[in-house]
Design an enzyme around this catalytic site. Structure first.
Site, mmCIF file in Angstrom:
data_model
loop_
_atom_site.group_PDB
_atom_site.id
_atom_site.type_symbol
_atom_site.label_atom_id
_atom_site.label_comp_id
_atom_site.label_asym_id
_atom_site.label_seq_id
_atom_site.Cartn_x
_atom_site.Cartn_y
_atom_site.Cartn_z
ATOM 1 N N GLU A 114 0.816 -1.202 0.000
ATOM 2 C CA GLU A 114 0.000 0.000 0.000
ATOM 3 C C GLU A 114 0.852 1.255 0.000
ATOM 4 O O GLU A 114 1.973 1.249 0.483
ATOM 5 C CB GLU A 114 -0.900 0.014 1.248
ATOM 6 C CG GLU A 114 -1.963 -1.058 1.178
ATOM 7 C CD GLU A 114 -2.783 -1.171 2.455
ATOM 8 O OE1 GLU A 114 -4.009 -1.110 2.343
ATOM 9 O OE2 GLU A 114 -2.199 -1.321 3.532
ATOM 10 N N CYS A 127 3.338 8.510 1.072
ATOM 11 C CA CYS A 127 3.905 7.594 2.063
ATOM 12 C C CYS A 127 4.005 6.236 1.371
ATOM 13 O O CYS A 127 2.993 5.689 0.923
ATOM 14 C CB CYS A 127 2.959 7.545 3.265
ATOM 15 S SG CYS A 127 3.420 6.312 4.497
ATOM 16 N N CYS A 134 6.624 -6.854 6.859
ATOM 17 C CA CYS A 134 7.738 -6.302 7.634
ATOM 18 C C CYS A 134 8.181 -7.363 8.622
ATOM 19 O O CYS A 134 7.355 -8.091 9.176
ATOM 20 C CB CYS A 134 7.284 -5.046 8.386
ATOM 21 S SG CYS A 134 8.632 -4.220 9.280
ATOM 22 N N CYS A 138 6.867 -5.184 15.498
ATOM 23 C CA CYS A 138 6.413 -4.258 16.546
ATOM 24 C C CYS A 138 4.941 -4.581 16.838
ATOM 25 O O CYS A 138 4.114 -4.618 15.928
ATOM 26 C CB CYS A 138 6.576 -2.808 16.095
ATOM 27 S SG CYS A 138 8.288 -2.408 15.638
ATOM 28 N N CYS A 141 1.829 -2.411 15.529
ATOM 29 C CA CYS A 141 1.761 -2.032 14.116
ATOM 30 C C CYS A 141 1.146 -3.173 13.310
ATOM 31 O O CYS A 141 1.573 -4.321 13.425
ATOM 32 C CB CYS A 141 3.163 -1.721 13.595
ATOM 33 S SG CYS A 141 3.232 -1.388 11.830
ATOM 34 N N SER A 223 12.335 6.455 7.528
ATOM 35 C CA SER A 223 11.983 6.143 8.913
ATOM 36 C C SER A 223 12.491 4.749 9.270
ATOM 37 O O SER A 223 12.365 3.815 8.478
ATOM 38 C CB SER A 223 10.460 6.192 9.056
ATOM 39 O OG SER A 223 10.074 5.997 10.396
ATOM 40 N N SER A 246 11.946 5.689 14.959
ATOM 41 C CA SER A 246 10.759 5.271 15.698
ATOM 42 C C SER A 246 11.198 4.809 17.076
ATOM 43 O O SER A 246 11.581 3.662 17.264
ATOM 44 C CB SER A 246 10.055 4.131 14.932
ATOM 45 O OG SER A 246 9.588 4.639 13.704
ATOM 46 N N LEU A 247 11.149 5.721 18.039
ATOM 47 C CA LEU A 247 11.697 5.411 19.369
ATOM 48 C C LEU A 247 10.636 4.758 20.258
ATOM 49 O O LEU A 247 10.823 3.671 20.775
ATOM 50 C CB LEU A 247 12.258 6.691 20.002
ATOM 51 C CG LEU A 247 13.155 6.449 21.212
ATOM 52 C CD1 LEU A 247 14.440 5.726 20.837
ATOM 53 C CD2 LEU A 247 13.491 7.780 21.908
ATOM 54 N N ASN A 322 -2.831 4.665 16.374
ATOM 55 C CA ASN A 322 -3.945 4.322 15.485
ATOM 56 C C ASN A 322 -4.378 2.901 15.781
ATOM 57 O O ASN A 322 -3.540 2.039 16.001
ATOM 58 C CB ASN A 322 -3.505 4.460 14.026
ATOM 59 C CG ASN A 322 -3.293 5.910 13.634
ATOM 60 O OD1 ASN A 322 -4.182 6.741 13.820
ATOM 61 N ND2 ASN A 322 -2.122 6.227 13.133
ATOM 62 N N CYS A 365 -0.618 5.712 10.069
ATOM 63 C CA CYS A 365 0.584 5.002 10.516
ATOM 64 C C CYS A 365 0.219 3.706 11.204
ATOM 65 O O CYS A 365 -0.604 3.690 12.110
ATOM 66 C CB CYS A 365 1.348 5.834 11.522
ATOM 67 S SG CYS A 365 1.789 7.436 10.926
HETATM 68 N N1 SAH Z 1 9.590 0.487 9.800
HETATM 69 C C1 SAH Z 1 9.756 1.908 9.781
HETATM 70 C C2 SAH Z 1 8.809 2.641 8.848
HETATM 71 C C3 SAH Z 1 7.334 2.298 8.868
HETATM 72 S S1 SAH Z 1 6.273 2.799 10.157
HETATM 73 C C4 SAH Z 1 9.604 2.461 11.180
HETATM 74 O O1 SAH Z 1 9.121 1.747 12.047
HETATM 75 O O2 SAH Z 1 10.019 3.581 11.402
HETATM 76 C C5 SAH Z 1 6.018 4.479 10.193
HETATM 77 C C6 SAH Z 1 5.707 5.001 11.606
HETATM 78 O O3 SAH Z 1 4.399 4.590 12.086
HETATM 79 C C7 SAH Z 1 6.693 4.458 12.609
HETATM 80 O O4 SAH Z 1 7.122 5.498 13.445
HETATM 81 C C8 SAH Z 1 5.850 3.449 13.362
HETATM 82 O O5 SAH Z 1 6.370 3.145 14.605
HETATM 83 C C9 SAH Z 1 4.519 4.146 13.421
HETATM 84 N N2 SAH Z 1 3.411 3.263 13.791
HETATM 85 C C10 SAH Z 1 3.317 1.944 13.608
HETATM 86 N N3 SAH Z 1 2.138 1.463 14.088
HETATM 87 C C11 SAH Z 1 1.467 2.535 14.563
HETATM 88 C C12 SAH Z 1 0.175 2.690 15.156
HETATM 89 N N4 SAH Z 1 -0.636 1.651 15.336
HETATM 90 N N5 SAH Z 1 -0.199 3.931 15.520
HETATM 91 C C13 SAH Z 1 0.620 4.984 15.316
HETATM 92 N N6 SAH Z 1 1.833 4.900 14.749
HETATM 93 C C14 SAH Z 1 2.269 3.683 14.382
#
Ligand code: SAH
Length: 375
Positions: A114, A127, A134, A138, A141, A223, A246-247, A322, A365
């Site tokens: 997507e 985006c 992936c 995490c 996500c 990112s 993404s901390l 989200n 996100c």
């Molecule tokens: N793998 C990379 C890029 C993709 S995610 C990364 O993690 O940085 C893009 C951003 O969305 C990241 O900061 C991720 O942590 C965040 N993200 C993932 N799931 C989310 C959610 N459910 N709600 C809000 N942000 C989220």
């Protein structure tokens, strides 16, 4: 955590298969010199490479019928060999009066990915995905829940941008032609786990036409979950792209859970690599932090984060969590979020809260899971 069958491809005989393979070569995989030699190898004159590139990158033209400056026979051979169809649109959803559009694509092997196009005033951002699925797992996500299918090729990454730049130009956003300005690698996948192809894609996106799309390096954001060796390598590429980290937690105990790769590279190491990137490029690093109710949103964590970031070339981008299917987690309440922001700012750390664009179409996100089932 329940795992959902988000990516399943049905075979002709009805069995579920997970075949996956890299796509055929496309001109966006190659730099201009590579395209010229590919064209010569096909028995055509090398300048045809520039013509094809001008159509694709300069005019966002992907239909051979529109390439009338190339004789028909050559056009057919060249487009078949160098402009194979990589992305087949499966579905396009729009919200925010057409200012946010999510595209679901099928790749040549049936993998689904997507991309999301977003208009904000005079800025138009896309985006994009760098992998099908992936492997970073995490737990908050949606993409992370499905696992990794495969890396995208350079051209599969670039083609998402070129395609959606064409959509923006066609006038469907607010009734006027819009010019794509920004690209964020925040769709599906971990860009730094597909390092070489992502870097090549960044070069294609930022080289001037006809070699590439001519976007500003500063308008590209990569990112990462924090793959430290790749972050250090990126700092040496001589690219001025924005790095987003993404901390999501300032302490190893919690980050080990929220971003499992933290078990390998700890908060201190990942921040060191971020500061090395900032020092080398002069670019402010964006620290991404999803606000998860009662998980990472306590005042003491805001204070700890503030201490880690104070005086650094960084800003914090808080993302209200989200919703994702099957997740037990929720976004932080607004008063908690406001207090978190207040404490970070009091520590001298620039902080913004990201809008939740695309939520209704699961395009925000962490919601990209490439399910073909209608939601
Ligand atoms: N793998 C990379 C890029 C993709 S995610 C990364 O993690 O940085 C893009 C951003 O969305 C990241 O900061 C991720 O942590 C965040 N993200 C993932 N799931 C989310 C959610 N459910 N709600 C809000 N942000 C989220």
């Amino acid at each position: 955590m329940t795992s959902l069958p988000l990516i399943s491809v049905t075979d002709g005989d009805g069995a579920t298969a997970r075949r996956s393979s890299m796509p055929p070569r496309h001109l966006a995989d190659l730099d201009l010199a590579g395209r010229r030699s590919a064209v010569s190898d096909l028995g055509e004159q090398a300048f045809r490479a520039t013509q094809l590139s001008t159509h694709y990158f300069g005019r966002l033209e992907r239909d051979p019928a529109g390439m009338t400056d190339i004789p028909a026979a050559a056009r057919e051979r060249l487009t078949e060999q160098l402009l194979p169809k990589l992305l087949t649109p499966v579905r396009e959803l729009a919200c925010d009066d057409g200012e946010t559009r999510k595209a679901l694509w099928r790749l040549h092997d049936g993998s689904l990915v997507e991309s999301v196009l977003m208009g904000y005033g005079d800025r138009v951002t896309v985006c994009i995905s760098s992998q099908a699925g992936c492997g970073m797992a995490c737990p908050f996500c949606a993409t992370g829940q499905a696992g990794l299918t495969r890396n995208l090729s350079t051209a599969e990454i670039v083609d998402q941008v070129v395609y959606l730049a064409g959509v923006a130009q066609s006038g469907v956003m607010g009734g006027e032609a819009r010019r794509l300005s920004n690209v964020v690698f925040m769709g599906m996948g971990e860009p730094l786990a597909n390092y070489n192809r992502v870097i090549a894609a960044v070069r294609r996106l930022t080289s001037p036409a006809p070699e590439g799309l001519g976007l500003s390096q500063r308008h590209i954001t990569v990112s990462t979950v924090g793959l430290v060796p790749a972050m250090r390598k990126l700092a040496e590429e001589d690219l001025s792209v924005t790095l987003a980290l993404s901390l999501h937690a300032p302490d190893d105990d919690l980050r080990d859970e929220l971003v499992p790769v933290n078990q390998r590279w700890k908060v201190a190491e990942v921040l060191d690599a971020a500061w090395a990137y900032a020092a080398r490029t002069g670019r402010r690093v964006s620290i991404e932090y999803a606000m998860i109710r009662d998980v990472n949103d306590q005042p003491w964590r805001a204070d700890l984060l503030g201490r880690l970031l104070a005086g650094r070339l960084a800003h914090v981008n808080l993302i209200p969590l989200n919703p994702t299917p099957g997740s037990k987690w929720d976004a932080s309440p607004k008063p908690v979020e406001r207090e978190f922001v207040r404490r970070l700012r009091a520590a001298g750390v620039a902080t913004t809260v990201r809008d939740t664009r695309g939520r209704e179409i699961d395009g925000a996100c962490g919601q990209l899971a490439a399910s073909e089932v209608e939601g």
